[in-house]
Design a protein around this motif. Structure first.
Motif, PDB file in Angstrom:
ATOM      1  N   SER A  57      32.803  30.995  39.079  1.00 42.55           N
ATOM      2  CA  SER A  57      33.561  32.242  39.127  1.00 42.55           C
ATOM      3  C   SER A  57      33.408  32.939  40.477  1.00 42.55           C
ATOM      4  O   SER A  57      34.347  33.584  40.962  1.00 42.55           O
ATOM      5  N   GLN A  58      32.239  32.833  41.086  1.00 41.13           N
ATOM      6  CA  GLN A  58      32.054  33.436  42.404  1.00 41.13           C
ATOM      7  C   GLN A  58      33.002  32.828  43.420  1.00 41.13           C
ATOM      8  O   GLN A  58      33.479  33.518  44.333  1.00 41.13           O
ATOM      9  N   GLN A  59      33.278  31.526  43.278  1.00 43.61           N
ATOM     10  CA  GLN A  59      34.256  30.899  44.163  1.00 43.61           C
ATOM     11  C   GLN A  59      35.651  31.458  43.911  1.00 43.61           C
ATOM     12  O   GLN A  59      36.418  31.673  44.849  1.00 43.61           O
ATOM     13  N   LEU A  60      35.978  31.730  42.639  1.00 50.75           N
ATOM     14  CA  LEU A  60      37.285  32.293  42.326  1.00 50.75           C
ATOM     15  C   LEU A  60      37.443  33.695  42.904  1.00 50.75           C
ATOM     16  O   LEU A  60      38.533  34.072  43.342  1.00 50.75           O
ATOM     17  N   PHE A  61      36.367  34.467  42.915  1.00 49.27           N
ATOM     18  CA  PHE A  61      36.439  35.814  43.471  1.00 49.27           C
ATOM     19  C   PHE A  61      36.780  35.792  44.957  1.00 49.27           C
ATOM     20  O   PHE A  61      37.377  36.727  45.485  1.00 49.27           O
ATOM     21  N   LEU A  62      36.388  34.729  45.640  1.00 50.80           N
ATOM     22  CA  LEU A  62      36.642  34.617  47.064  1.00 50.80           C
ATOM     23  C   LEU A  62      38.050  34.111  47.367  1.00 50.80           C
ATOM     24  O   LEU A  62      38.516  34.225  48.500  1.00 50.80           O
ATOM     25  N   GLU A  63      38.706  33.538  46.359  1.00 48.22           N
ATOM     26  CA  GLU A  63      40.037  32.977  46.564  1.00 48.22           C
ATOM     27  C   GLU A  63      41.090  34.082  46.512  1.00 48.22           C
ATOM     28  O   GLU A  63      41.039  34.959  45.673  1.00 48.22           O
ATOM     29  N   HIS A  64      42.044  34.011  47.414  1.00 47.92           N
ATOM     30  CA  HIS A  64      43.155  34.963  47.400  1.00 47.92           C
ATOM     31  C   HIS A  64      44.454  34.292  46.972  1.00 47.92           C
ATOM     32  O   HIS A  64      45.495  34.932  46.896  1.00 47.92           O
ATOM     33  N   GLN A  65      44.400  32.994  46.728  1.00 50.68           N
ATOM     34  CA  GLN A  65      45.589  32.272  46.312  1.00 50.68           C
ATOM     35  C   GLN A  65      45.398  31.807  44.866  1.00 50.68           C
ATOM     36  O   GLN A  65      44.419  32.136  44.217  1.00 50.68           O
ATOM     37  N   TYR A  66      46.352  31.022  44.395  1.00 50.69           N
ATOM     38  CA  TYR A  66      46.250  30.488  43.042  1.00 50.69           C
ATOM     39  C   TYR A  66      45.081  29.514  42.937  1.00 50.69           C
ATOM     40  O   TYR A  66      44.685  28.876  43.919  1.00 50.69           O
ATOM     41  N   LEU A  67      44.568  29.402  41.744  1.00 45.57           N
ATOM     42  CA  LEU A  67      43.453  28.497  41.487  1.00 45.57           C
ATOM     43  C   LEU A  67      43.843  27.060  41.839  1.00 45.57           C
ATOM     44  O   LEU A  67      44.872  26.558  41.397  1.00 45.57           O
ATOM     45  N   ASP A  68      43.000  26.421  42.626  1.00 51.90           N
ATOM     46  CA  ASP A  68      43.144  24.995  42.918  1.00 51.90           C
ATOM     47  C   ASP A  68      42.042  24.286  42.144  1.00 51.90           C
ATOM     48  O   ASP A  68      40.937  24.090  42.655  1.00 51.90           O
ATOM     49  N   LEU A  69      42.336  23.922  40.895  1.00 53.50           N
ATOM     50  CA  LEU A  69      41.317  23.347  40.024  1.00 53.50           C
ATOM     51  C   LEU A  69      40.773  22.016  40.552  1.00 53.50           C
ATOM     52  O   LEU A  69      39.560  21.795  40.504  1.00 53.50           O
ATOM     53  N   PRO A  70      41.615  21.113  41.064  1.00 57.63           N
ATOM     54  CA  PRO A  70      41.066  19.874  41.627  1.00 57.63           C
ATOM     55  C   PRO A  70      40.079  20.132  42.759  1.00 57.63           C
ATOM     56  O   PRO A  70      39.029  19.472  42.840  1.00 57.63           O
TER      57      PRO A  70
END
Length: 272
Positions: free
Chosen positions: A162-175
């Protein structure tokens, strides 16, 4: 009024908040916060949530799961609630059922653990003052944490993801997330549904929504600027996603939130 948790609970609980409603709220938008909230009615006042058109009167103790649908709130003037706001990765440490069972629902905790919840509510209501009430709640959480300590490893994994998701400003890249973490995409999906209650993509959308909501509330930036800064394709995409969560437009939210002030903003559950 907000109170911080004790050191052992600080990694798992963001804060305890006492919210008192000073004017009647009728069918107000309730914003997805990204957290799970344990809500305790300490006044005996009336409140109700309306999720996906279904009304649920607020009981003595309620667990409000993750919200991804338009939600409304009605509260009588003078109602006071004590809210324990639990970090999204940590809820499974305190509640036995899979978190997906609480998603888009306000659950009466008497329906989950009747005797335990009734005893907890009784102790809280008999305590004198907020400090004692919060102390009783903390003791309950510490007991639950000890009971469920075998789940800490998976909780730590979800927290790191989740910490990585907080840093993302774009859509989730699950791969890409799977490759960086060394976990399979399927396992990440299972981790999120069991421990957070929604999929990684849905959680990423809630995070992005709250980032945009913060800018809508605290800046005068145009909706186009907010959209691009928060990772939406354009203003139309931003408005569509905002309406999917709230049922209203960002501009309507800005007017309502600014006009009604900080007490109102607390009451309608604004997150991150």
């Amino acid at each position: 009024m907000q109170f911080l948790p004790s050191a052992p609970l600080a990694p798992y609980i963001k804060n305890y908040t006492v919210v008192t409603i000073h004017k009647h709220l009728d069918n107000e938008v309730f914003y997805p916060s990204g957290y799970v909230d344990l809500v305790i009615n300490i006044s005996g006042g009336m409140a109700a949530t309306i999720i996906n058109g279904k009304r649920k009167d607020t009981p003595a103790i309620e667990l409000l799961g993750h919200l991804t649908l338009p939600t409304r709130l009605t509260v009588a003037q003078g109602t006071s609630v004590l809210i324990a706001r639990i970090y999204p990765h940590a809820s499974t440490l305190f509640f036995t059922d899979p978190l997906s069972e609480f998603t888009n629902y306000a659950t009466d905790m008497y329906d989950v653990t009747l005797n335990e919840s009734r005893a907890l509510y009784g102790r809280i209501m008999h305590a004198e003052g907020l400090a004692q009430k919060i102390g009783i709640l903390e003791t309950y959480f510490l007991q639950q944490l000890k009971k469920n300590e075998t789940r800490l490893k998976k909780v730590s994994m979800v927290q790191a993801l989740s910490q990585q998701l907080f840093l993302e400003h774009q859509y989730l890249d699950l791969p890409a997330l799977a490759q960086r973490s060394g976990l399979s995409q399927r396992y990440i999906q299972k981790l999120y549904l069991a421990n957070i209650g929604i999929s990684p993509a849905a959680f990423s959308a809630v995070v992005r929504f709250n980032r945009s909501l913060h800018q809508v509330l605290h800046t005068s930036a145009s909706l186009t600027a907010v959209a691009y800064d928060c990772g939406y394709y354009d203003q139309a995409h931003f408005i569509k996603e905002f309406r999917k969560f709230t049922g209203i437009t960002p501009s309507a939210a800005r007017r309502s939130l600014i006009k009604n002030g900080t007490d109102f903003q607390q009451a309608v559950n604004i997150g991150f």
